[in-house]
Write an enzyme that holds these catalytic residues in place. Structure first.
Site, mmCIF file in Angstrom:
data_model
loop_
_atom_site.group_PDB
_atom_site.id
_atom_site.type_symbol
_atom_site.label_atom_id
_atom_site.label_comp_id
_atom_site.label_asym_id
_atom_site.label_seq_id
_atom_site.Cartn_x
_atom_site.Cartn_y
_atom_site.Cartn_z
ATOM 1 N N ALA A 153 0.999 -1.243 0.008
ATOM 2 C CA ALA A 153 -0.009 -0.142 -0.112
ATOM 3 C C ALA A 153 0.868 1.183 -0.138
ATOM 4 O O ALA A 153 1.820 1.275 0.734
ATOM 5 C CB ALA A 153 -0.850 -0.006 1.266
ATOM 6 N N GLU A 154 0.358 2.184 -1.026
ATOM 7 C CA GLU A 154 1.322 3.462 -0.849
ATOM 8 C C GLU A 154 1.474 4.183 0.170
ATOM 9 O O GLU A 154 2.420 4.816 0.423
ATOM 10 C CB GLU A 154 0.786 4.457 -2.066
ATOM 11 C CG GLU A 154 0.520 3.653 -3.461
ATOM 12 C CD GLU A 154 -0.766 3.471 -3.856
ATOM 13 O OE1 GLU A 154 -1.309 3.936 -4.593
ATOM 14 O OE2 GLU A 154 -1.450 2.526 -3.010
ATOM 15 N N ASN A 155 0.473 4.190 1.199
ATOM 16 C CA ASN A 155 0.912 4.896 2.359
ATOM 17 C C ASN A 155 1.636 4.320 3.382
ATOM 18 O O ASN A 155 2.040 4.919 4.550
ATOM 19 C CB ASN A 155 -0.517 5.117 3.056
ATOM 20 C CG ASN A 155 -1.377 3.605 3.508
ATOM 21 O OD1 ASN A 155 -1.153 2.664 2.895
ATOM 22 N ND2 ASN A 155 -2.085 3.653 4.621
#
Length: 219
Positions: free
Chosen positions: A48-50
């Site tokens: 996940a990019e976060n």
């Protein structure tokens, strides 16, 4: 026709079949998020990019962790071996080409594999998100979407009219009607889903479609 809950899950379930053991996979917002619920015991690390590597299935209702979510802000779980880091590191993994696959939604896809999925002109959006880099750097790009928009217009087109996120990046499209592969030369119809026919799909696709000789039909 809009995607009902069962159809959305059917698309996600079909997409999960493309995931192989040991892969690092990024899931976009919307239908792609559901894919994590259908990988079963396959050892896979969802990214996940976060800043999470090793996300798991959706949490049971009432057991959500308010501090644990994906890039779209939806609650997630983690699997043993998961790790946390900042967004800069998350994007560094993308930019270095470490992702085996990204599964994204789309507004339009062209027959050459151009992807438009981040903005509709005139409508406010918070930002382009990570799709630009995911589409360019992941080793395989799979698109999950409704075959047509809410007005019945084809979303698979000869040339994108909406702003392009990344050119010639899409390898596979899975819709509520069919599965397509995109090679350097053509858009190939691979599978047909019940209750549709090949003629239905060609009628609702505004692009040149090659029908695979050994096409799989699910009637």
């Amino acid at each position: 026709m809009g995607l009902g809950k069962d159809i959305r899950h059917s698309i996600a379930k079909r997409a999960a079949k493309e995931i192989k053991p040991g892969m690092i996979v990024n899931l976009g917002i919307g239908i792609p998020t559901l894919v994590a619920d259908y990988v079963g015991d396959i050892p896979v690390m969802f990214h996940a990019e976060n800043g999470v590597l090793g996300t798991g299935p959706s949490p049971e209702k009432g057991k959500e962790n308010p501090n644990l979510c994906n890039a779209g802000g939806f609650p997630i779980t983690t699997i043993p071996g998961a790790s946390y880091f900042d967004s800069a590191t998350a994007f560094a993994l993308i930019r270095r080409g470490f992702l085996d696959m990204t599964i994204l939604g789309a507004l339009e896809v062209s027959e050459k594999g151009d992807l438009a999925n981040w903005i509709v002109p005139g409508k406010r959006v918070p930002g382009m998100g990570g799709a630009v880099e995911l589409a360019q750097k992941a080793k395989k790009v799979i698109i999950l979407m409704n075959h047509t928009d809410k007005y019945g217009n084809p979303k698979i087109v000869k040339q994108c009219e909406l702003p392009v996120t990344a050119p010639r990046c899409v390898d596979m499209i899975i819709t509520d009607m069919a599965v397509f592969s995109i090679t350097k030369k053509e858009l190939v119809l691979e599978e047909v889903f019940e209750p549709y026919t090949i003629d239905n799909i060609i009628e609702k696709t505004a692009a040149t479609v090659k029908v695979k000789n050994s096409i799989k039909t699910d009637y």
